[in-house]
Design an enzyme around this catalytic site. Structure first.
Site, PDB file in Angstrom:
ATOM      1  N   GLU A 150       0.843  -1.192   0.000  1.00  0.00           N
ATOM      2  CA  GLU A 150       0.000   0.000   0.000  1.00  0.00           C
ATOM      3  C   GLU A 150       0.879   1.243   0.000  1.00  0.00           C
ATOM      4  O   GLU A 150       1.941   1.258   0.638  1.00  0.00           O
ATOM      5  CB  GLU A 150      -0.906  -0.006   1.230  1.00  0.00           C
ATOM      6  CG  GLU A 150      -1.837  -1.200   1.252  1.00  0.00           C
ATOM      7  CD  GLU A 150      -2.575  -1.377   2.564  1.00  0.00           C
ATOM      8  OE1 GLU A 150      -3.666  -1.956   2.533  1.00  0.00           O
ATOM      9  OE2 GLU A 150      -2.050  -0.957   3.608  1.00  0.00           O
ATOM     10  N   ASP A 166      -4.137  -8.371   6.333  1.00  0.00           N
ATOM     11  CA  ASP A 166      -5.128  -9.342   5.853  1.00  0.00           C
ATOM     12  C   ASP A 166      -4.561 -10.744   5.720  1.00  0.00           C
ATOM     13  O   ASP A 166      -5.292 -11.717   5.916  1.00  0.00           O
ATOM     14  CB  ASP A 166      -5.687  -8.901   4.495  1.00  0.00           C
ATOM     15  CG  ASP A 166      -6.559  -7.672   4.618  1.00  0.00           C
ATOM     16  OD1 ASP A 166      -7.597  -7.758   5.296  1.00  0.00           O
ATOM     17  OD2 ASP A 166      -6.208  -6.623   4.060  1.00  0.00           O
TER      18      ASP A 166
END
Length: 395
Positions: A150, A166
């Site tokens: 990210e 995640d």
């Protein structure tokens, strides 16, 4: 829908979080940040399968969702549908094993995905992009090996992370070079660290988080936040620790100092029944928390919801970190700055423990508020000249 890890989204606006990490408008060197910067990708994985890259996110100048091609040119997503419709193929051929290539990162708040062996499947709903949901056994990407980083690139610089919030999967590290050519990296596993995480999960009784591919080798380990929902870990796995915390602070006080740059801002927590009430220095109750379950702890939500405010959110972030790191019983002053005592309780977030143990710099994004105290795998520079992503061996 496109959702970016909150620490990177925070870089777009003025925000002070519990880590002491501060973004306050454009940095003095903001004019030096170009419209795109190079991302150099090196494939040291040792694997021969083709690699596909995707640069997906929100264009900061327009607020539109879309993707960027290898040159950094923005392409808006077409309208989606209900049910979702297939998204355009946004893939970029990645480097073969032993090779390096460079693409351009535009001013995005987004993700750089990479998949190994085959392309990922994306679709568009009426509200935007539908991304892979690794916890869903019916997701079309379930049997594909992939991962993502990210990032936010804006007028204040670049923030880029390696994330395991995640899942833990295809190993990689990220880096950023400043204007003087000094490179800082994070997310590098120790030799043997990749397999050690999977082995450690099995030894801890958390092997239910591991999802194997068709050939029987691990594709990924789900985070326990997803594992509670899928049965990978018991729903009551943190209950004993929570009970002990609730008992201790029924007769003593938990002190939270959420901002490292504001040491005089303190809140005081005490338990009454199933509720922990926090008061300010004047004795006024400022917020209260229901006794959290494991799902609330691993996901840092529900009973530990953290709104983007200056009171409940910062307290909740600190509590969530303390529960995951199991430091609330050993230190009544939170956040605990000493990572040598993290994850020491028998009842703890073993997923986070193992990933941090296997990182060269000890830093990881193993749960949503792993940045409390700056223990996250994130690098930032206000005047970046280049970013890096390196695919690592699977050993």
């Amino acid at each position: 829908m496109f959702r970016l890890r909150r620490v990177l989204a925070a870089a777009v606006a003025t925000l002070v979080v519990a880590t002491g990490f501060t973004v306050s408008g454009p940095a003095p060197e903001a004019e030096a940040v170009p419209d795109t910067i190079p991302l150099t990708i090196t494939n040291n994985s040792g694997r021969d399968e083709p690699v596909y890259l995707y640069n997906l996110g929100t264009q900061l100048s327009s607020g539109q969702q879309g993707w960027a091609d290898a040159a950094g040119t923005f392409h808006a997503w077409p309208p989606g549908g209900s049910p979702p419709t297939p998204a355009p193929d946004a893939s970029i051929p990645g480097p073969a094993n032993g090779e390096t290539m460079t693409i351009q990162l535009p001013k995005f708040s987004g993700r750089v995905y990479f998949s190994v062996g085959e392309k990922l499947s994306f679709s568009l709903a009426t509200g935007g992009l539908v991304q892979p949901a690794v916890q869903n056994p019916d997701d079309p990407n379930r049997d594909i090996l992939f991962n993502w980083s990210e990032y936010t690139l804006n007028d204040s610089g670049l923030w880029i992370n390696s994330t395991q919030v995640d899942m833990f999967s295809a190993p990689y590290s990220v880096g950023v070079s400043d204007a003087n050519g000094e490179v800082r990296t994070t997310g590098t596993l120790k030799p043997g660290g990749y397999q050690a995480v999977f082995d450690g999960l099995r030894s801890a009784g958390w092997g239910g988080l591991i999802l194997d591919g068709p050939d029987g080798t691990p594709l990924r380990a789900l985070s326990p936040g997803h594992g509670v929902a899928t049965g990978g870990v018991p729903a009551d796995v943190m209950n004993d620790y929570v009970d002990r915390v609730w008992s201790q602070y029924s007769s003593s006080t938990l002190t939270v100092t959420p901002f490292s740059h504001e040491p005089d801002t303190k809140y005081y927590g005490q338990v009454s029944g199933d509720v922990m009430n926090f008061t300010d220095g004047a004795g006024n109750v400022v917020t209260s928390f229901q006794k959290p379950d494991s799902d609330s702890i691993f996901g840092c939500y529900k009973h530990l919801d953290a709104p983007n405010d200056q009171v409940r959110g910062p307290i909740s972030r600190t509590l969530c970190a303390g529960f995951n790191r199991t430091t609330l019983l050993t230190n009544p002053n939170q956040p605990d700055p000493d990572n040598s005592g993290f994850y020491a309780d028998d009842v703890t977030n073993h997923y986070a423990r193992l990933i941090h143990e296997q990182m060269v710099d000890g830093k990881a994004y193993a749960f949503a508020f792993d940045d409390v105290g700056a223990h996250e795998s994130l690098v930032h520079d206000g005047n970046p000249s280049e970013a890096f992503m390196t695919f690592a061996p699977y050993n």
